[in-house]
Design a protein around this motif. Structure first.
Motif, short mmCIF file in Angstrom:
data_model
loop_
_atom_site.label_atom_id
_atom_site.label_comp_id
_atom_site.label_asym_id
_atom_site.label_seq_id
_atom_site.Cartn_x
_atom_site.Cartn_y
_atom_site.Cartn_z
N ASP A 125 0.83 -1.21 0.00
CA ASP A 125 0.00 0.00 0.00
C ASP A 125 0.86 1.26 0.00
OD1 ASP A 125 -2.25 -1.56 -0.01
OD2 ASP A 125 -2.78 -1.19 2.08
N LYS A 126 1.96 1.24 0.76
CA LYS A 126 2.85 2.39 0.80
C LYS A 126 3.47 2.63 -0.58
CE LYS A 126 5.70 3.46 4.35
NZ LYS A 126 6.86 3.25 5.27
N ARG A 127 3.87 1.55 -1.24
CA ARG A 127 4.47 1.69 -2.57
C ARG A 127 3.43 2.19 -3.58
NH1 ARG A 127 7.96 -2.88 -5.61
NH2 ARG A 127 6.01 -4.01 -5.75
N ARG A 128 2.21 1.75 -3.47
CA ARG A 128 1.17 2.18 -4.40
C ARG A 128 0.82 3.65 -4.23
NH1 ARG A 128 -2.81 -3.08 -3.79
NH2 ARG A 128 -1.56 -4.48 -5.08
N GLU A 129 1.00 4.18 -3.01
CA GLU A 129 0.72 5.59 -2.75
C GLU A 129 1.73 6.52 -3.42
OE1 GLU A 129 0.57 6.05 1.47
OE2 GLU A 129 -1.28 4.92 1.66
N HIS A 130 2.94 6.01 -3.63
CA HIS A 130 3.98 6.88 -4.19
C HIS A 130 4.03 6.82 -5.68
CE1 HIS A 130 5.41 6.58 -0.01
NE2 HIS A 130 5.64 7.87 -0.23
#
Length: 104
Positions: free
Chosen positions: A99-104
């Motif tokens: 999820d963190k990677r998808r946010e960036h």
């Protein structure tokens, strides 16, 4: 997603335990199967023949495409508790990372 299960010689269960672990891992990480390339599971009885509480250990390492591996460990009084606890932890860790990677 490739799953590899390793157990020390003190862990009973054989192929049925391996099959159970594979099913649990597939279930908790199915949503991330396109992101997770490989999962290694290490099962051990840390006190072997001595017995004792919470001496069953399950360590799960998930490799996410393009990132460093994520590893979690859970101890339980029996192997199923150790597996379920580690599976819950790896699912949360992978979800948070993806999820963190998808946010960036």
């Amino acid at each position: 997603m490739q799953i590899q299960v390793n157990a020390n010689h003190h862990v009973p269960g054989g192929s049925s335990l391996v099959s159970h672990v594979e099913n649990v891992v597939k279930h908790v990480l199915d949503h991330y199967k396109d992101e997770v390339t490989r999962v290694e599971v290490h099962l051990s009885d840390e006190n072997s023949h001595k017995g004792g509480e919470h001496d069953m250990r399950c360590m799960i390492e998930a490799r996410i495409r393009g990132l460093d591996p994520i590893a979690v460990t859970h101890h339980g009084e029996n192997m199923n508790m150790a597996i379920e606890g580690a599976a819950d932890r790896i699912e949360r860790a992978v979800r948070k990372t993806v999820d963190k990677r998808r946010e960036h």
